[in-house]
Write an enzyme that holds these catalytic residues in place. Structure first.
Site, short mmCIF file in Angstrom:
data_model
loop_
_atom_site.label_atom_id
_atom_site.label_comp_id
_atom_site.label_asym_id
_atom_site.label_seq_id
_atom_site.Cartn_x
_atom_site.Cartn_y
_atom_site.Cartn_z
CE LYS A 196 -1.27 -17.38 7.17
NZ LYS A 196 -2.59 -16.80 7.39
CD GLU A 269 2.68 -11.39 -6.58
OE1 GLU A 269 2.96 -10.21 -6.27
OE2 GLU A 269 1.53 -11.83 -6.67
CB CYS A 303 0.40 -7.22 -5.80
SG CYS A 303 -0.07 -8.53 -6.92
CD GLU A 400 1.40 -3.00 -2.29
OE1 GLU A 400 1.84 -3.52 -1.25
OE2 GLU A 400 1.20 -3.62 -3.34
P1 NDP Z 1 0.91 -9.84 4.93
O1 NDP Z 1 2.15 -9.90 4.13
O2 NDP Z 1 1.00 -9.74 6.40
O3 NDP Z 1 -0.02 -11.12 4.61
C1 NDP Z 1 0.19 -12.08 3.60
C2 NDP Z 1 0.09 -13.48 4.18
O4 NDP Z 1 1.21 -13.75 5.03
C3 NDP Z 1 -1.14 -13.71 5.05
O5 NDP Z 1 -1.58 -15.03 4.91
C4 NDP Z 1 -0.57 -13.45 6.42
O6 NDP Z 1 -1.36 -13.96 7.45
C5 NDP Z 1 0.77 -14.11 6.34
N1 NDP Z 1 1.75 -13.67 7.33
C6 NDP Z 1 1.72 -12.57 8.12
N2 NDP Z 1 2.84 -12.51 8.89
C7 NDP Z 1 3.58 -13.59 8.59
C8 NDP Z 1 4.84 -14.09 9.03
N3 NDP Z 1 5.56 -13.45 9.93
N4 NDP Z 1 5.32 -15.22 8.47
C9 NDP Z 1 4.61 -15.88 7.52
N5 NDP Z 1 3.41 -15.47 7.07
C10 NDP Z 1 2.90 -14.33 7.58
O7 NDP Z 1 0.01 -8.69 4.38
P2 NDP Z 1 -1.18 -7.95 5.17
O8 NDP Z 1 -2.36 -8.78 5.01
O9 NDP Z 1 -0.80 -7.61 6.56
O10 NDP Z 1 -1.27 -6.61 4.33
C11 NDP Z 1 -0.37 -5.55 4.62
C12 NDP Z 1 0.02 -4.84 3.38
O11 NDP Z 1 0.70 -5.74 2.52
C13 NDP Z 1 -1.14 -4.35 2.55
O12 NDP Z 1 -1.59 -3.13 2.99
C14 NDP Z 1 -0.55 -4.32 1.18
O13 NDP Z 1 0.11 -3.11 1.01
C15 NDP Z 1 0.43 -5.45 1.17
N6 NDP Z 1 -0.10 -6.66 0.54
C16 NDP Z 1 0.38 -7.00 -0.68
C17 NDP Z 1 -0.12 -8.11 -1.32
C18 NDP Z 1 0.37 -8.50 -2.66
O14 NDP Z 1 -0.27 -9.31 -3.34
N7 NDP Z 1 1.50 -8.00 -3.11
C19 NDP Z 1 -1.18 -8.93 -0.75
C20 NDP Z 1 -1.57 -8.52 0.58
C21 NDP Z 1 -1.04 -7.43 1.15
P3 NDP Z 1 -2.56 -13.03 8.01
O15 NDP Z 1 -3.48 -12.75 6.91
O16 NDP Z 1 -3.17 -13.86 9.03
O17 NDP Z 1 -1.92 -11.81 8.56
#
Ligand code: NDP
Length: 497
Positions: A196, A269, A303, A400
Site C-alpha cells: 500500500k 520503521e 525519518c 518529530e
Molecule cells: P502515517 O504513519 O499515518 O502513514 C504511513 C503509512 O501508513 C501510510 O501509507 C498511511 O496511509 C498508512 N496508515 C495510516 N493509518 C494507518 C492505519 N491505521 N493502519 C495501517 N496503515 C495506516 O504517517 P502520516 O503520513 O500521517 O505522517 C504523520 C507523521 O508521521 C509525520 O508528520 C511524520 O512525523 C511521521 N512520519 C514518519 C515517517 C518515517 O519514515 N519514519 C514517514 C511518514 C511519516 P495514508 O498515507 O493514506 O495516511
C-alpha cells in the site's frame, strides 16, 4: 591569523547569485486520468467505486484519480498473492534473481520518467529524485537479486524458507525508494506481496506496475492497493503472514497492538529525532554541509533527519554563523527545476503540522532564523528554518517535525553530548563530527541509534542495515539483515516480531 581563527572565520559564501530557471521537461511522463488497483497482474476497479484525487504539492494541480481500496479489494489482492506464492516460492533462487535484475535494469532505463513523476507527485527536488531516489531504488533490486540464490549461504544450517504473503505499508517521503526497500528483499526471499503506497504519493508505485509488466513478473507476485489509512488498516487485518510498516510511531504502535497474538510477523520503521553532534575539532565547513544535508534534504521529510544539532559550546557562535550564511544560498522553489535545493512540502496536512510546531518553538522562547527567500504563492511551502536558544524540554527539541526545521543546542563535554543526544524516545540515527577516530568510536558505541554516521550524514547503501531502537521501531532493512524478517527458519527465530 592563527589556525583556530582561520578555521572559525566565516568563509565568504557568495549569496548574490541569480539563477535562470532550469525546468526538467515533464512531458516524459504520461499520466492516465484514472488508476485502478493492480491485483493479479490486472487493473481492477475498487468494489465500492471510491476514488480520490492525487495532487502536485508545488501548485495543487490535480494529477489523477486514484482508487481507494476497501477491505474486499485488499482480501482479493491477498488472495492473488497467495495463489502466486505457490509457484513463485518454488522457483529456483537463480530464476527469481533474473526478474529482480530485470526490474533493476528497467528502473535505470526509465529513471528520468520515474524521477520526474516522483518530484511532481511528492514535491522533492528533481536533483534528489534523479541522483538519490532512483539510483538507490535500482541498487536495492540489484543487491537483493544477488542474494536470491544464496539464502542457504546467508543463513547457513538454518534452512531459510519464505514466509508467504507480505503486507507492506509505506509512507510518502520516499515513495519509490521505500517501495524498493520493501519489495526487493521480500521477493528475493521468495515471498509475494501486497503493497500500500501512501495516500498523497501513489503515482510512482502505479507507474512501477508498468515496470513489472515489462519485466514479465508473474501475475500476483506484486499487488498494489492504493488508498488512505483505512486501506492500510484493512491490510493489517487481512490474512497475510507478515506486515512491514514504515511511518509514524503512533500508527506503528497501533499496528503492533493489533497484531499481538496473531502470529503474524512484524517489522516497524518509525519516527526519529536524530542528534547531529559537532565537536570543536571538526572540520567546520564540511560539518555545515553535513548539517544542511542532514535537515534540509527532502525538505526534512526524512525519518533519520538530523533535526537536533548539538554543537560544542566553544564553536557554537561561528558554526551557527556559517550555517546561516549557507542557508541563505539554498534555493527554495519548483521541485522540477534542476537548481532547486528545497522543494515543496508534501501535503497541506504536513505543512500545518510544521507550522504548528514552529509556532510552539517561538512561543516557548527559542530564537528563529529563516533566510530571506520568496516562496511561491500556490502550493505548500516552508522556508528552511533554524532555532537557537533551544531548551531540551521544548517541543521542537522533542517531537518529530518532519520538515525543514533545525533545533540547535550546545554541550561542553562528550559525556554531556551523549546524555543529551540519548535523551529522546527515538533511536534511529545520529551523526558525529570530529577529527578524532577514537572519539567517533567512543560515541558510536554509546549512542542509542540504529545508524551512526561519522563526518557525514544521510548516506544510504543497500548493503548496510538500517533500523531503529526504542520508539523508532524494530527490525532491519538493507543488507543481509534485511532478508531475515522475510524468512522462516529451523531452530530459534532471530528475526524481529
Ligand atoms: P502515517 O504513519 O499515518 O502513514 C504511513 C503509512 O501508513 C501510510 O501509507 C498511511 O496511509 C498508512 N496508515 C495510516 N493509518 C494507518 C492505519 N491505521 N493502519 C495501517 N496503515 C495506516 O504517517 P502520516 O503520513 O500521517 O505522517 C504523520 C507523521 O508521521 C509525520 O508528520 C511524520 O512525523 C511521521 N512520519 C514518519 C515517517 C518515517 O519514515 N519514519 C514517514 C511518514 C511519516 P495514508 O498515507 O493514506 O495516511
Amino acid at each position: 591569523m592563527t589556525e583556530v581563527a582561520k578555521r572559525t572565520a566565516v568563509s565568504p559564501v557568495p549569496t548574490g547569485w541569480t539563477y535562470a530557471p532550469a525546468p526538467e521537461a515533464r512531458d516524459i511522463v504520461e499520466l492516465r486520468e484514472r488508476y485502478g488497483l493492480f491485483i493479479g497482474g490486472d487493473w481492477l476497479e475498487p468494489r465500492e467505486g471510491e476514488t480520490f484525487t492525487t495532487l502536485a504539492p508545488r501548485d495543487e494541480e490535480p494529477l489523477a484519480e486514484v482508487a481507494q481500496a476497501g477491505p474486499e479489494d485488499v482480501e482479493l489482492a491477498v488472495g492473488a498473492a497467495r495463489e502466486a506464492f505457490q509457484s513463485w516460492s518454488r522457483l529456483p533462487g537463480s530464476e527469481r534473481a533474473k526478474y529482480l535484475f530485470r526490474i533493476a535494469r528497467i528502473l535505470q532505463e526509465r529513471s528520468r520518467e520515474l524521477a520526474v513523476l516522483e518530484s511532481l507527485n511528492g514535491g522533492k527536488p528533481i536533483k534528489e529524485s534523479r541522483d538519490v531516489d532512483l539510483p538507490l531504488a535500482a541498487a536495492h533490486f540489484f543487491y537483493y537479486a544477488g542474494w536470491a540464490d544464496k539464502l542457504e549461504y546467508a543463513f547457513p544450517n538454518r534452512s531459510p524458507r519464505p514466509l508467504g504473503v507480505a503486507g507492506q505499508i509505506i509512507p510518502w517521503n520516499f515513495p519509490l525508494l521505500m517501495l524498493a526497500w520493501k519489495l526487493a528483499p521480500a521477493l528475493a526471499a521468495g515471498n509475494t506481496v501486497v503493497l500500500k503506497p501512501a495516500e498523497t504519493t501513489p503515482l510512482t508505485a502505479l507507474l512501477f506496475a508498468d515496470v513489472l509488466r515489462q519485466a514479465e513478473l508473474p501475475p500476483g507476485v506484486v499487488n498494489l492497493v492504493t488508498g488512505d489509512g483505512r486501506t492500510g488498516a484493512a491490510l493489517v487485518e487481512a490474512p497475510v503472514d507478515k506486515i512491514a510498516f514504515t511511518g509514524s510511531t503512533e500508527v506503528g504502535k497501533a499496528i503492533q497492538r493489533r497484531l499481538a497474538g496473531t502470529g503474524k510477523k512484524l517489522t516497524l520503521e518509525l519516527g526519529g529525532k536524530a542528534a547531529n553532534i559537532v565537536f570543536d575539532d571538526a572540520a567546520l565547513d564540511q560539518a555545515v554541509e553535513g548539517i544542511v544535508n542532514g535537515i534540509y534534504f527532502n525538505q526534512g521529510h526524512v525519518c533519520c533527519a538530523g533535526s537536533r544539532l548539538f554543537v560544542q559550546e566553544s564553536i557554537a557562535e561561528p558554526l551557527v554563523e556559517k550555517l546561516k550564511r549557507r542557508m541563505s544560498t539554498l534555493r527554495v522553489g519548483d521541485p522540477l527545476d534542476k537548481n532547486t535545493d528545497v522543494g515543496a512540502i508534501n501535503s497541506r496536512q504536513q505543512l500545518e503540522k510544521i507550522q504548528e510546531l514552529v509556532a510552539s518553538g517561538t512561543d516557548e522562547g527559542a530564537e528563529i532564523y529563516q533566510p530571506p527567500c520568496r516562496l511561491p504563492e500556490k502550493g505548500y511551502w516552508f522556508a528552511p528554518t533554524v532555532f537557537t536558544n533551544v531548551a531540551q524540554s521544548y517541543r521542537i527539541a522533542q517531537e518529530e517535525i518532519f520538515g525543514p526545521v533545525l533545533s540547535v543546542l550546545t554541550f561542553r563535554t562528550p559525556d554531556e553530548a551523549l546524555e543529551k543526544a540519548n535523551n529522546t524516545p527515538y533511536g534511529l540515527s545520529a551523526g558525529v563530527w570530529t577529527e578524532k577516530g577514537s572519539r567517533i568510536l567512543w560515541m558510536a558505541q554509546r549512542l542509542r541509534a540504529g545508524v551512526v554516521w561519522a563526518n557525514t550524514f544521510n548516506r544510504f547503501d543497500p548493503t548496510s542495515p538500517f533500523g531503529g531502537y526504542k520508539e523508532s521501531g524494530f527490525g532491519r532493512e538493507g543488507g543481509r539483515h534485511g532478508l531475515e524478517p522475510y524468512l522462516a527458519f529451523d531452530g530459534p527465530d532471530l528475526a524481529g516480531g
